[in-house]
Design a protein around this motif. Structure first.
Motif: not given
Lengths: 395, 395
Positions: A260, A263, A268, A270-272, A283, A285, B206, B208, B313-315
């Motif tokens: 992390x 990350x 980092x 999550x919502x890329x 993603x 990462x 979620x 990295x 992963x997006x969460x």
């Protein structure tokens, strides 16, 4: 997290200072040992075996100052120093091997040997024998015709290398991870050779959990259509399967703390947007992990990885029916240095071996490495226990 | 180990007694909810969505006694009871859902909805919409033309199902694992609906580590030559890739404690003869894991697994820029029940969400499940915290 940042910086600084010292030391030379008609633990034989080895420090007159280093799964005999002045970094345990270091090359002749079926089959600095080697019966690479090899076979070829130098006993054997398996197997198989054994991030056996966990490293390779049941050419290897395996290995060798941190450096979230809009996008990462794996894969061989997995799956100290049987013959003082947050070979594995030795009235010690690197604590942060290690070796 | 044996036996006994009770209860009915032109979080739209749902207990007159159960990654809306008298086992949380149980169906109307892209796409008891569904634009299965879906989309279709029943608020939302993501997202997205939220073996986002860890579940599928970039036929699916993914998921959802127990029942030994003599042979523990996975794979779809991985992963709670932002809107009292030895969603993930809520002056509680099942404690051993759960829901 702050602790991690500080330690990360310290590690970087150490790396530079290590590099500085390494430049002043003699460069490391790779040697090759060759033997023929080598008997394997399975009962099969290999017509020819070549392995590389290297050493640091000087063998004394009565050859009584030998410390053998046994390497980890994706490692080689390159434990310390540099082959070339321009090498970007020294061997993996350079922090503890050298003049006045924990494994003091002013006192000890430190030697390490490339394993059979070494993962880095195509590295110019590794000499190994495995599925990529030419089968004298066919004049083609062995592929899956190469016999299954065991940790004991790694030990036995090391013993031949040592004997070729006139060595008849060790001061100590020290190894991390898969190297810990070799170290404790040495102590069990050749007890009169081994007065001291250090198991770092190690195990006394592959238990049901570990044997199954290792299989996940093999599965992506076997799924790759280019694997072809092991009969691929060097020009068309199962790279994608190997990359997927290395991605899994890297993650399992680390811990969320470090990950992390990484990350954060990648910003980092999550919502890329790309992975939200496209199922085939990754993603950042994941891309980071994949790039690292792909860079490493170029010198590695997929079949060799399968054989290393198998050697580890088959491992039990002494290669007997049980861990308890295997430790009976051990005469060495033993020291276990697992990492507290290791997710790959969890500390209970080292503790089980340590407790079995204590139960059998042997002299054994156990200290956990701390820090947030997970399994890799034992490779990248072993200097945390350098004083303990030095005292153990010089007692 | 002894504790495990005892608990294993107790679990078996409970299973039988549960089955006994279930036979006396009305059988569970599966319903289908259909909607059209469904707007996704990504901005894309689905022409038609069908999902299955089921319920236990009775909706009261003012529709104020609704407990929504949100299911885990490989689960479905089948949380309790049996569809048919002859079903071998009831829904996964039958131990805590039923008359006088922790989630008391004498008091609550308990409802659960099959997720979008549900893994068991070919189960006769699951109704879902995903890559296996027919794309109205082409009259063929969507495959990878199916848009990426998110945990928020799972929440939104659940909300439509509830609204179709005239429900305008929940008594509580309770979910394990991927279900915990839906539960906390419900609390963030629709705070006026959610006075109570229970996150079991859960996460507030979620991170990295988790996003990268989930990728390893997708990789074997993408390597299977039968995957064909998602354009496979139902007759020739990427079963080997799916089996490899399920093997990894099963292992990561467990813990060495349970696994080595299983090894004992198989008389596990590292030095098995077949894998020693043949690189293509497997240890019996690997075969055990593979057989379980293969049996489950027959009703599952590989592309659906990829989409579930992506949703997880997006969460991030609230589907905003950060966990801290996402929890701001939460009004619910929250209870976190992670498992101490969870290796898949480690307890720090639940703790981070709990602490963020406390930091924002919200009412949150946190208790760890113990036992040796790892992540699956939250599915198979949740009754350990049945009193706490009951008190939380009835307060």
């Amino acid at each position: 997290m702050n602790f991690s940042v500080i330690r990360g910086l310290v590690a970087l600084i150490c790396l530079f200072s290590v590099a500085g010292h390494a430049n002043e030391l003699p460069l490391v030379e790779k040697h090759t040992y060759t033997t023929t008609d080598f008997a394997l633990f399975s009962g099969k034989r290999l017509a020819e075996v070549k392995v590389g080895w290297e050493s640091y420090g000087t063998l004394n007159a009565d050859k009584s100052n030998v410390v053998l280093i046994t390497h980890y799964f994706s490692g080689s005999s390159h434990a310390a120093g540099k082959y070339r002045t321009e090498d970007p970094s020294p061997g993996y345990w350079d922090a503890i091997i050298g003049p006045d270091k924990a494994i003091d090359t002013n006192k000890f002749f430190v030697i390490s040997v490339d394993s059979l079926v070494n993962l880095s089959a195509y590295s110019p600095d590794v000499v190994t024998t495995g599925p990529t080697s030419i089968n004298p019966a066919t004049q083609k690479p062995y592929g899956l015709d190469f016999p299954v090899v065991t940790i004991r076979d790694f030990v036995n070829i090391q013993k031949q290398v040592l004997e070729s130098l006139g060595i008849t006993g060790l001061h100590a054997v020290v190894g991390p991870s898969m190297g810990s398996m070799q170290a404790i197997d040495w102590a069990s198989a050749y007890p009169s050779w081994v007065p001291r054994m250090v198991s770092v991030i190690g195990a006394g056996q592959s238990d049901a959990w570990t044997t199954a966990a290792l299989e996940h490293w093999a599965l992506p390779i076997k799924l790759d259509p280019q694997w072809q049941h092991g009969n691929y050419s060097k020009a068309k290897p199962p790279t994608e399967g190997l990359v997927a395996a290395l991605m899994l290995i890297t993650q399992q060798a680390l811990h969320p703390g470090f990950f992390n941190q990484q990350g954060n450096t990648l910003n980092y979230r999550p919502l890329e947007d790309a992975p939200l809009q496209d199922i085939t996008a990754n993603h950042s990462i994941v891309t980071w992990l994949e790039k690292r794996a792909r860079a490493r894969a170029s010198e590695m061989d997929a079949n060799h990885l399968l054989y290393l997995v198998r050697a580890c799956q088959l491992f039990v100290t002494g290669h007997q029916a049980s861990l308890a049987q295997g430790i009976e013959s051990i005469q060495a003082k033993t020291l276990f240095l697992p990492a507290s947050n290791d997710l790959l070979l969890m500390p209970y594995l080292a503790k089980n071996a340590h407790e079995a030795l204590r139960h059998a009235q042997k002299d054994s010690d156990y200290i956990e490495l701390t820090g947030d690197l997970g399994h890799l604590e034992g490779v990248l942060d072993i200097q945390e226990q350098r004083h303990k290690l030095k005292a153990f070796l010089e007692k």
